[in-house]
Scaffold this active site. Structure first.
Site, PDB file in Angstrom:
ATOM      1  N   HIS A  82       0.844  -1.193   0.000  1.00 31.09           N
ATOM      2  CA  HIS A  82       0.000   0.000   0.000  1.00 31.09           C
ATOM      3  C   HIS A  82       0.879   1.243   0.000  1.00 31.09           C
ATOM      4  O   HIS A  82       1.857   1.327   0.725  1.00 31.09           O
ATOM      5  CB  HIS A  82      -0.894   0.005   1.249  1.00 31.09           C
ATOM      6  CG  HIS A  82      -1.763   1.224   1.334  1.00 31.09           C
ATOM      7  ND1 HIS A  82      -2.948   1.325   0.649  1.00 31.09           N
ATOM      8  CD2 HIS A  82      -1.593   2.397   1.972  1.00 31.09           C
ATOM      9  CE1 HIS A  82      -3.484   2.508   0.887  1.00 31.09           C
ATOM     10  NE2 HIS A  82      -2.681   3.182   1.685  1.00 31.09           N
ATOM     11  N   ASP A 161     -14.669   3.646   8.322  1.00 28.78           N
ATOM     12  CA  ASP A 161     -13.608   4.553   7.866  1.00 28.78           C
ATOM     13  C   ASP A 161     -14.143   5.493   6.792  1.00 28.78           C
ATOM     14  O   ASP A 161     -13.807   6.679   6.772  1.00 28.78           O
ATOM     15  CB  ASP A 161     -12.415   3.755   7.323  1.00 28.78           C
ATOM     16  CG  ASP A 161     -11.420   4.691   6.642  1.00 28.78           C
ATOM     17  OD1 ASP A 161     -10.847   5.537   7.358  1.00 28.78           O
ATOM     18  OD2 ASP A 161     -11.250   4.614   5.421  1.00 28.78           O
ATOM     19  N   ARG A 168     -13.894  13.804   8.635  1.00 22.23           N
ATOM     20  CA  ARG A 168     -12.587  14.430   8.920  1.00 22.23           C
ATOM     21  C   ARG A 168     -12.249  15.441   7.842  1.00 22.23           C
ATOM     22  O   ARG A 168     -11.695  16.511   8.114  1.00 22.23           O
ATOM     23  CB  ARG A 168     -11.488  13.346   8.969  1.00 22.23           C
ATOM     24  CG  ARG A 168     -11.520  12.514  10.227  1.00 22.23           C
ATOM     25  CD  ARG A 168     -10.692  11.252  10.065  1.00 22.23           C
ATOM     26  NE  ARG A 168      -9.317  11.537   9.726  1.00 22.23           N
ATOM     27  CZ  ARG A 168      -8.526  10.707   9.029  1.00 22.23           C
ATOM     28  NH1 ARG A 168      -8.972   9.545   8.614  1.00 22.23           N
ATOM     29  NH2 ARG A 168      -7.299  11.043   8.761  1.00 22.23           N
ATOM     30  N   SER A 183      -6.999   4.691   9.713  1.00 24.56           N
ATOM     31  CA  SER A 183      -7.802   4.712   8.489  1.00 24.56           C
ATOM     32  C   SER A 183      -7.179   3.801   7.432  1.00 24.56           C
ATOM     33  O   SER A 183      -7.843   2.928   6.858  1.00 24.56           O
ATOM     34  CB  SER A 183      -7.881   6.163   7.991  1.00 24.56           C
ATOM     35  OG  SER A 183      -8.343   6.228   6.682  1.00 24.56           O
ATOM     36  N   LYS A 187      -8.437  -0.553   6.361  1.00 26.11           N
ATOM     37  CA  LYS A 187      -8.769  -1.082   5.030  1.00 26.11           C
ATOM     38  C   LYS A 187      -7.835  -2.229   4.660  1.00 26.11           C
ATOM     39  O   LYS A 187      -8.253  -3.217   4.057  1.00 26.11           O
ATOM     40  CB  LYS A 187      -8.681   0.047   3.995  1.00 26.11           C
ATOM     41  CG  LYS A 187      -9.874   1.010   4.113  1.00 26.11           C
ATOM     42  CD  LYS A 187      -9.724   2.242   3.265  1.00 26.11           C
ATOM     43  CE  LYS A 187      -8.723   3.206   3.811  1.00 26.11           C
ATOM     44  NZ  LYS A 187      -8.944   4.612   3.585  1.00 26.11           N
TER      45      LYS A 187
HETATM   46  N1  URA Z   1      -5.462   7.687   3.207  1.00 25.40           N
HETATM   47  C1  URA Z   1      -6.438   7.080   3.917  1.00 25.40           C
HETATM   48  O1  URA Z   1      -6.974   6.056   3.489  1.00 25.40           O
HETATM   49  N2  URA Z   1      -6.814   7.607   5.103  1.00 25.40           N
HETATM   50  C2  URA Z   1      -6.258   8.728   5.607  1.00 25.40           C
HETATM   51  O2  URA Z   1      -6.632   9.144   6.680  1.00 25.40           O
HETATM   52  C3  URA Z   1      -5.245   9.350   4.862  1.00 25.40           C
HETATM   53  C4  URA Z   1      -4.859   8.803   3.654  1.00 25.40           C
END
Ligand code: URA
Length: 441
Positions: A82, A161, A168, A183, A187
């Site tokens: 990632h 999220d 946010r 966050s 995932k």
């Molecule tokens: N990418 C994400 O998936 N979440 C964040 O908070 C920042 C970047």
């Protein structure tokens, strides 16, 4: 339990229990707690921060808020990679076929681009016919058959999220380490991989502008991954200039193909190989980094990586002829060169501005529902440290709109900073963070 008490507790700098974290994540996901109370709680978290244990509990609560992908039917150890988001970052598309060519499964869910950063799924969709939505059974069968499948994130992956991130975004609470780390990792954990390799970008095109912030984020994510029982390694890498030369969806896929054929930019190949090396180590192929790197370079030399990319395109409904014939990609109608009127050296390239130029051309998304033009973008012909002669081209713009091309040209001109004296480019890979500590690359 009352959300009011949880907000007050965090406002006063106290630690939240796992039960309190589960309560607010579940309540918010189900729509039982309103936005205004979660906004207040996010701001309290922003100022009072969360410790490691709270950050882990928040990650798990968000990961468990929706579907958990079960990859157990895929043979072998599944390592996922990632990136925290960059400009011109097409490493997943380069390393995926290389890793798969070595027999290591790549079962990847990727995101779409938002703002100045590009997304792997948008890039793949520039290949005519390519399908990024596969039923789970087909996704798993493809990985078992050809060792690689790459799809978009399903709607119900970590829905908590999704809701919290949107909130946010509008309450100025994005840039908090615990919130970012949880966050991203929620995932990753919901997508079912056994090991996670993170590329944490640092610099003008990254979310984290300084190396210290990037290191802090990397450590937070490695802690979460390891606490969840997943081997997790993070690389801190330079995003003070775009990766490779191409920025824009089809242009980037062409650069991926050239890289897999052995003609790619050095920085893109190096980063893809090192990230891929950590993936194959995690998968148990070897425990030696030099050997892992050699194995990956060989997949380019012996043609197995480009052949794997062909198989992968075919398996997901795309037209593999694009590998030999780039005119099969949608073509831009306007090409404009950006030239220097002096002899100079490239000192820096403001990376998010290059991403913004691509966005202005229609290559990215200003809003979630924006439609992308896959043919537009920018090819840099010079990078940091390169000499540019009088009237020499340092960038080429590909566009479909006369007004947008002018806007993009202005943005690109101001993104490049020049020097009269030679400039040394920055090191691409800076740090490796793992459960054993942080080492300089
Ligand atoms: N990418 C994400 O998936 N979440 C964040 O908070 C920042 C970047």
């Amino acid at each position: 339990m009352r959300i009011y008490d949880i907000i007050q507790k965090k406002r006063d700098g106290m630690e939240l229990t796992k039960e309190e974290i589960d309560f607010f994540v579940e309540g918010y996901t189900k729509g039982e707690i309103p936005d205004y109370q979660i906004s207040a709680l996010l701001m309290a978290i922003y100022f009072s921060k969360m410790n490691e244990r709270e950050t882990f509990d928040l990650t798990m609560a968000m990961a468990n808020s929706g579907d958990l992908l079960d990859l157990s039917k895929i043979n072998g150890i599944k390592a996922d990679k990632h990136s925290t988001g960059g400009v011109g970052d097409k490493t997943s598309l380069v390393l995926g076929p290389m890793v798969a060519a070595l027999g290591v499964p790549v079962a990847k869910m990727s995101g779409r681009g938002l703002g100045h950063t590009g997304g792997t799924i948008d890039k793949l969709e520039s290949i005519p016919g390519f399908n990024t939505v596969l039923p789970t059974d087909k996704f798993i069968d493809n990985v078992n058959d050809i060792k690689i499948a790459l799809v978009g994130q399903t709607a119900n992956l970590a829905p908590a999220d999704k809701k919290l991130y949107a909130l946010r975004d509008v309450t100025a609470t994005v840039d908090n380490m615990s919130l970012i780390a949880s966050s991203i990792m929620s995932k990753k954990l919901a997508s079912g991989a056994d090991a996670i390799i993170l590329d944490v970008k640092t610099g003008s095109g990254a979310f984290m502008k300084t190396e210290n912030d990037s290191l802090e984020l990397a450590r937070a994510m490695v802690n979460i991954g390891e606490s969840a029982g997943k081997q997790t390694v993070a690389l801190i890498t330079n995003m003070d200039e775009p990766l490779g030369y191409a920025v824009g969806n089809a242009l980037e896929v062409v650069e991926v193909i050239e890289t897999l054929k052995g003609n790619g930019p050095k920085d893109l190949l190096e980063l893809s190989v090192v990230l891929g090396a950590y993936m194959i180590i995690a998968a148990g192929k070897t425990d030696n980094i030099e050997e892992a790197i050699d194995l990956l370079y060989k997949t380019i030399e012996d043609g197995s990586a480009i052949n794997k990319f062909r198989e992968f395109i075919e398996a997901q409904g795309g037209d593999p002829k694009v590998i030999e014939d780039y005119t099969l990609f949608k073509q831009a109608s306007i090409e404009l060169e950006v030239c220097s009127n002096e002899e100079l050296f490239v000192k820096s390239i403001h990376t998010s501005s290059i991403g913004k130029a691509s966005l202005v051309l229609g290559g990215g998304r200003e809003r979630k529902e924006s439609i992308i033009d896959s043919s537009v973008g920018i090819i840099l012909t010079k990078k940091v440290g390169d000499r540019v002669g009088i009237n020499e081209v340092y960038a080429k713009i590909y566009a479909n709109d006369e007004n947008k091309v002018i806007q993009a040209k202005e943005i690109i001109e101001s993104a490049f900073e020049f020097s009269k004296t030679p400039v040394n480019p920055q090191q691409l890979i800076k740090w490796i963070v793992s459960k054993n500590g942080t080492i300089k690359y």
